[in-house]
Design a protein around this motif. Sequence first.
Motif, mmCIF file in Angstrom:
data_model
loop_
_atom_site.group_PDB
_atom_site.id
_atom_site.type_symbol
_atom_site.label_atom_id
_atom_site.label_comp_id
_atom_site.label_asym_id
_atom_site.label_seq_id
_atom_site.Cartn_x
_atom_site.Cartn_y
_atom_site.Cartn_z
ATOM 1 N N ASN A 1 35.963 -59.708 -102.962
ATOM 2 C CA ASN A 1 35.793 -60.372 -101.663
ATOM 3 C C ASN A 1 37.093 -60.488 -100.873
ATOM 4 N N ILE A 2 38.123 -59.726 -101.275
ATOM 5 C CA ILE A 2 39.381 -59.681 -100.525
ATOM 6 C C ILE A 2 39.517 -58.282 -99.938
ATOM 7 N N TYR A 3 39.583 -58.216 -98.614
ATOM 8 C CA TYR A 3 39.653 -56.930 -97.907
ATOM 9 C C TYR A 3 40.954 -56.818 -97.121
ATOM 10 N N ASN A 4 41.338 -55.588 -96.859
ATOM 11 C CA ASN A 4 42.466 -55.306 -95.981
ATOM 12 C C ASN A 4 42.065 -54.181 -95.045
ATOM 13 N N LEU A 5 42.419 -54.339 -93.779
ATOM 14 C CA LEU A 5 42.186 -53.310 -92.760
ATOM 15 C C LEU A 5 43.525 -52.935 -92.161
ATOM 16 N N ASP A 6 43.754 -51.641 -92.005
ATOM 17 C CA ASP A 6 44.964 -51.171 -91.331
ATOM 18 C C ASP A 6 44.635 -49.910 -90.556
ATOM 19 N N GLU A 7 45.330 -49.741 -89.438
ATOM 20 C CA GLU A 7 45.154 -48.543 -88.620
ATOM 21 C C GLU A 7 46.418 -47.702 -88.644
#
Length: 198
Positions: free
Chosen positions: A15-21
């Motif tokens: 339940n721990i997410y990371n988003l990067d572009e």
Amino acid sequence: MNSLSILVKEYELKNIYNLDESALFYRLQPNRSLATRAVSGVKTSKERVSIGVCANADGSDKRRLIVIGRYAKPRCFGNFDPNSVVDYFHNAKAWMTSIIFNAWLSKFNKKMACEKRNVLLLLDNASSHKIVGEYSNIKIHFLPPNTTSVLQPMDAGINKLVLPNLKDAIIMIQSAWTKVTSETIKNCFNHCKYFNNF
């Protein structure tokens, strides 16, 4: 960093997410070759798309890639629908915007609500990550400025590729994303020292 270590302990790894572009200059020519002299008169291509990558800490959930191009339907697409393989958006600069970000966030929140999950989303403090409204199933935590290379698991970036057109770039990126293993994703999260529950 201590507060971040405490925060992540409140969530299961799934339940721990990371988003990067990251930018992908899909027509960029190699900067090295077998030639002994530089080739004159060749301009560097600035054609780019932005790619957003999001996954959870145990690697069990790789979200669909976000691809942001300049055009709604480039000629090279023909009958190809990019939304069949990625979440495709467009704007004049092919950059992430708060409108695109919140559209993606809304879809992600709806998915988490359907699964009855409350998740933590780790983000850098880019201006495009401005939150509009409330998201019932997502707690958003912004990483401190100038620390993303150390604290953001997805900050590995995307290699520059030489591809003939955007359609090929999207297909190739999606194919590469499917080959990323859950073990690799777990290792990226583990590299960030505030994850002590591995």
